[in-house]
Design a protein around this motif. Structure first.
Motif, mmCIF file in Angstrom:
data_model
loop_
_atom_site.group_PDB
_atom_site.id
_atom_site.type_symbol
_atom_site.label_atom_id
_atom_site.label_comp_id
_atom_site.label_asym_id
_atom_site.label_seq_id
_atom_site.Cartn_x
_atom_site.Cartn_y
_atom_site.Cartn_z
ATOM 1 N N THR A 39 0.826 -1.201 0.000
ATOM 2 C CA THR A 39 0.000 0.000 0.000
ATOM 3 C C THR A 39 0.863 1.254 0.000
ATOM 4 O O THR A 39 0.586 2.211 -0.730
ATOM 5 C CB THR A 39 -0.933 -0.002 1.227
ATOM 6 N N LEU A 42 2.350 1.814 -3.474
ATOM 7 C CA LEU A 42 1.356 2.350 -4.395
ATOM 8 C C LEU A 42 1.074 3.832 -4.117
ATOM 9 O O LEU A 42 0.910 4.633 -5.042
ATOM 10 C CB LEU A 42 0.057 1.548 -4.323
ATOM 11 N N LEU A 43 1.010 4.205 -2.856
ATOM 12 C CA LEU A 43 0.785 5.607 -2.511
ATOM 13 C C LEU A 43 1.949 6.488 -2.958
ATOM 14 O O LEU A 43 1.749 7.586 -3.476
ATOM 15 C CB LEU A 43 0.559 5.753 -1.003
ATOM 16 N N ALA A 45 4.011 5.852 -5.436
ATOM 17 C CA ALA A 45 3.984 5.910 -6.896
ATOM 18 C C ALA A 45 2.930 6.900 -7.374
ATOM 19 O O ALA A 45 3.171 7.681 -8.303
ATOM 20 C CB ALA A 45 3.714 4.527 -7.469
ATOM 21 N N GLY A 46 1.775 6.898 -6.743
ATOM 22 C CA GLY A 46 0.720 7.842 -7.111
ATOM 23 C C GLY A 46 1.118 9.273 -6.811
ATOM 24 O O GLY A 46 0.873 10.182 -7.614
ATOM 25 N N ALA A 47 1.752 9.498 -5.665
ATOM 26 C CA ALA A 47 2.197 10.851 -5.316
ATOM 27 C C ALA A 47 3.273 11.325 -6.287
ATOM 28 O O ALA A 47 3.284 12.496 -6.697
ATOM 29 C CB ALA A 47 2.722 10.871 -3.883
ATOM 30 N N ARG A 49 3.566 10.409 -9.395
ATOM 31 C CA ARG A 49 2.889 10.677 -10.676
ATOM 32 C C ARG A 49 2.198 12.041 -10.650
ATOM 33 O O ARG A 49 2.294 12.816 -11.599
ATOM 34 C CB ARG A 49 1.871 9.563 -10.943
ATOM 35 N N VAL A 50 1.524 12.346 -9.556
ATOM 36 C CA VAL A 50 0.857 13.647 -9.432
ATOM 37 C C VAL A 50 1.892 14.767 -9.446
ATOM 38 O O VAL A 50 1.705 15.804 -10.104
ATOM 39 C CB VAL A 50 -0.002 13.691 -8.148
#
Length: 67
Positions: A39, A42-43, A45-47, A49-50
């Motif tokens: 988790t 994934l968080l 990686a998302g941060a 990307r943003v």
């Protein structure tokens, strides 16, 4: 019918049961740990990307304003 009280008092049976239950407990804790790590990855990686999208948009916006 067999009397099972004699088997319940056996220390070998008790030790094997405790070993088995502790193994299951450790497997469950390891599962929770892996779930938390997955988790977090994934968080992150998302941060990332943003952040990349924001920086890219800011750079393109600066380029348009300079012309």
């Amino acid at each position: 019918m067999a009397d099972i009280r004699g088997y319940m008092d056996d220390s070998t049976t008790t030790a094997l049961n405790l070993t088995f239950l502790m193994t299951l407990g450790m497997a469950f804790l390891m599962f929770l740990g892996h779930l938390a790590v997955f988790t977090a990855i994934l968080l992150l990686a998302g941060a990332g990307r943003v952040l990349a999208l924001i920086l890219t948009a800011a750079r393109v916006g600066c380029r348009k304003n300079s012309r």
